[in-house]
Design an enzyme around this catalytic site. Structure first.
Site, mmCIF file in Angstrom:
data_model
loop_
_atom_site.group_PDB
_atom_site.id
_atom_site.type_symbol
_atom_site.label_atom_id
_atom_site.label_comp_id
_atom_site.label_asym_id
_atom_site.label_seq_id
_atom_site.Cartn_x
_atom_site.Cartn_y
_atom_site.Cartn_z
ATOM 1 N N MET A 30 0.840 -1.202 0.000
ATOM 2 C CA MET A 30 0.000 0.000 0.000
ATOM 3 C C MET A 30 0.874 1.250 0.000
ATOM 4 O O MET A 30 0.396 2.346 0.324
ATOM 5 C CB MET A 30 -0.939 -0.006 1.205
ATOM 6 C CG MET A 30 -1.903 -1.190 1.168
ATOM 7 S SD MET A 30 -3.462 -0.871 2.005
ATOM 8 C CE MET A 30 -2.897 -0.581 3.664
ATOM 9 N N GLY A 31 2.157 1.097 -0.341
ATOM 10 C CA GLY A 31 3.035 2.262 -0.422
ATOM 11 C C GLY A 31 3.520 2.737 0.934
ATOM 12 O O GLY A 31 3.440 1.994 1.913
ATOM 13 N N ALA A 32 4.012 3.998 0.984
ATOM 14 C CA ALA A 32 4.714 4.517 2.175
ATOM 15 C C ALA A 32 5.780 3.494 2.559
ATOM 16 O O ALA A 32 5.825 2.991 3.685
ATOM 17 C CB ALA A 32 3.745 4.806 3.327
ATOM 18 N N LEU A 33 6.617 3.210 1.586
ATOM 19 C CA LEU A 33 7.528 2.071 1.683
ATOM 20 C C LEU A 33 8.634 2.306 2.715
ATOM 21 O O LEU A 33 9.076 3.429 2.926
ATOM 22 C CB LEU A 33 8.155 1.807 0.308
ATOM 23 C CG LEU A 33 7.150 1.496 -0.812
ATOM 24 C CD1 LEU A 33 7.888 1.295 -2.139
ATOM 25 C CD2 LEU A 33 6.310 0.263 -0.497
ATOM 26 N N GLY A 36 11.250 -2.759 5.443
ATOM 27 C CA GLY A 36 10.527 -4.037 5.503
ATOM 28 C C GLY A 36 9.999 -4.410 4.126
ATOM 29 O O GLY A 36 10.185 -5.532 3.646
ATOM 30 N N HIS A 37 9.355 -3.445 3.471
ATOM 31 C CA HIS A 37 8.876 -3.695 2.099
ATOM 32 C C HIS A 37 10.056 -4.068 1.197
ATOM 33 O O HIS A 37 9.963 -4.965 0.369
ATOM 34 C CB HIS A 37 8.219 -2.437 1.518
ATOM 35 C CG HIS A 37 6.953 -2.011 2.200
ATOM 36 N ND1 HIS A 37 6.842 -0.829 2.878
ATOM 37 C CD2 HIS A 37 5.727 -2.589 2.270
ATOM 38 C CE1 HIS A 37 5.621 -0.686 3.355
ATOM 39 N NE2 HIS A 37 4.912 -1.744 3.004
HETATM 40 P P1 AMP Z 1 1.490 -2.927 3.441
HETATM 41 O O1 AMP Z 1 2.059 -1.888 2.547
HETATM 42 O O2 AMP Z 1 1.432 -2.518 4.875
HETATM 43 O O3 AMP Z 1 0.189 -3.483 2.920
HETATM 44 O O4 AMP Z 1 2.516 -4.142 3.415
HETATM 45 C C1 AMP Z 1 2.911 -4.734 2.216
HETATM 46 C C2 AMP Z 1 3.698 -5.973 2.504
HETATM 47 O O5 AMP Z 1 4.866 -5.653 3.275
HETATM 48 C C3 AMP Z 1 2.909 -7.004 3.328
HETATM 49 O O6 AMP Z 1 3.184 -8.311 2.845
HETATM 50 C C4 AMP Z 1 3.465 -6.799 4.722
HETATM 51 O O7 AMP Z 1 3.338 -7.935 5.543
HETATM 52 C C5 AMP Z 1 4.911 -6.476 4.412
HETATM 53 N N1 AMP Z 1 5.543 -5.785 5.547
HETATM 54 C C6 AMP Z 1 5.039 -4.722 6.223
HETATM 55 N N2 AMP Z 1 5.871 -4.391 7.229
HETATM 56 C C7 AMP Z 1 6.921 -5.243 7.170
HETATM 57 C C8 AMP Z 1 8.112 -5.417 7.953
HETATM 58 N N3 AMP Z 1 8.386 -4.639 8.982
HETATM 59 N N4 AMP Z 1 8.958 -6.418 7.608
HETATM 60 C C9 AMP Z 1 8.689 -7.220 6.555
HETATM 61 N N5 AMP Z 1 7.585 -7.111 5.782
HETATM 62 C C10 AMP Z 1 6.714 -6.146 6.098
#
Ligand code: AMP
Length: 280
Positions: A30-33, A36-37
């Site tokens: 969902m962005g705001a990378l 972790g992403h």
């Molecule tokens: P989101 O943008 O929050 O929907 O996350 C996109 C992907 O990144 C999802 O598969 C999350 O589980 C993963 N993600 C979010 N935070 C982390 C993190 N701290 N470490 C690893 N993967 C993450």
């Protein structure tokens, strides 16, 4: 890096890549990378020739009182980060590309989608599996990479994928943390300086539970109750859940006899944070 905004454009690019025999890995976000992403993107690069990252703030996974409208949107920053990671295609679809007939969830996430986060965010996981299914249809990857940070989401996506896309490999990646242990999250941007200091207590509480379980110092239910009190005392405004569940089935556990997971969701001011670690 190709920046793609329309699904027709995506289809052409994917068809061309497939014709050349490329393996495609997909990372939905969902962005705001954050880093972790990017760890998911790095994994994608290891396992495939072509890496597709989507950025789409999915309206159907937000409840009416949730943060959809103020969810951080920092497209230029995100695009720069993906370019630096040598991503092949950044897919930033419009609402219409994903939901041509209006934004609603048209599949159900099913069993165990109403526990943990699902109990506090009704319909959330229906929205998640719906958008991931649509994105899988459009990207048709060979593998897709998700974070364990969203553990229940990963569990439900695995099941959705088994049902509709049995040939897509689903890879789960460990949670990347800040140096003090706070799980990286796009929502950490919401935290004030004071809240940021308190936020790490979720991780600390889970570490304490893990240690006390190792020492057989207290029962699972006592530790779940203890964690809620601990977080409230540290300054969280509410604790949605602090639970220990089977790592495979997400069923409740009372003794740690097989791999399990401590999962926590708590609110700090208006920011809802989630995290989990493995035990056993
Ligand atoms: P989101 O943008 O929050 O929907 O996350 C996109 C992907 O990144 C999802 O598969 C999350 O589980 C993963 N993600 C979010 N935070 C982390 C993190 N701290 N470490 C690893 N993967 C993450």
């Amino acid at each position: 890096m190709k920046i793609i905004r329309k699904k027709e454009q995506l289809r052409e690019a994917i068809e061309a890549a497939k014709k050349k025999g490329n393996i495609i890995a997909f990372v939905p976000t969902m962005g705001a990378l954050h880093k972790g992403h990017l760890s998911l993107v790095k994994k994608a690069r290891e396992v495939a020739d072509i890496v597709v990252v989507s950025i789409f703030v999915n309206p159907t996974q937000f409840g009416p009182k949730e943060d959809f409208s103020k969810y951080p949107r920092v497209e230029n920053e995100d695009i720069n980060m993906l370019e630096n990671e040598k991503v092949s295609m950044a897919y930033l679809p419009t609402n219409d590309d994903i939901y041509p007939n209006g934004a609603h969830a048209d599949i159900e996430a099913g069993k165990n989608s109403d526990i943990l986060c699902g109990a506090f965010r009704p319909g959330h996981f229906d929205g998640v599996v719906t958008v991931v299914k649509k994105l899988f249809e459009q990207v048709s990857p060979d593998v897709a990479i998700f974070g364990e940070k969203d553990y229940q989401q990963l569990y439900l996506i695995r099941r959705m994928a088994q049902k509709y896309f049995p040939s897509i490999g689903i890879i789960g990646m460990p949670t990347l943390r800040e140096v003090d242990g706070l799980a990286m999250s796009s929502r950490n941007r919401y935290l004030s300086e004071k809240e940021r200091v308190i936020a790490v207590e979720i991780f600390r509480a889970m570490e304490i539970i893990k240690q006390r379980l190792d020492e057989k110092d207290a029962s699972v239910t006592d530790l779940e109750d203890w964690a809620k009190d601990y977080l409230l005392e540290k300054g969280f405004s509410s604790v949605d859940y602090a639970e220990i569940r089977d790592a495979e089935t997400l069923e409740k556990v009372f003794d740690i006899v097989s791999p399990a997971r401590i999962l926590v969701a708590a609110k700090l001011g208006r920011t809802r944070l989630i995290d989990n670690i493995s035990i056993g």
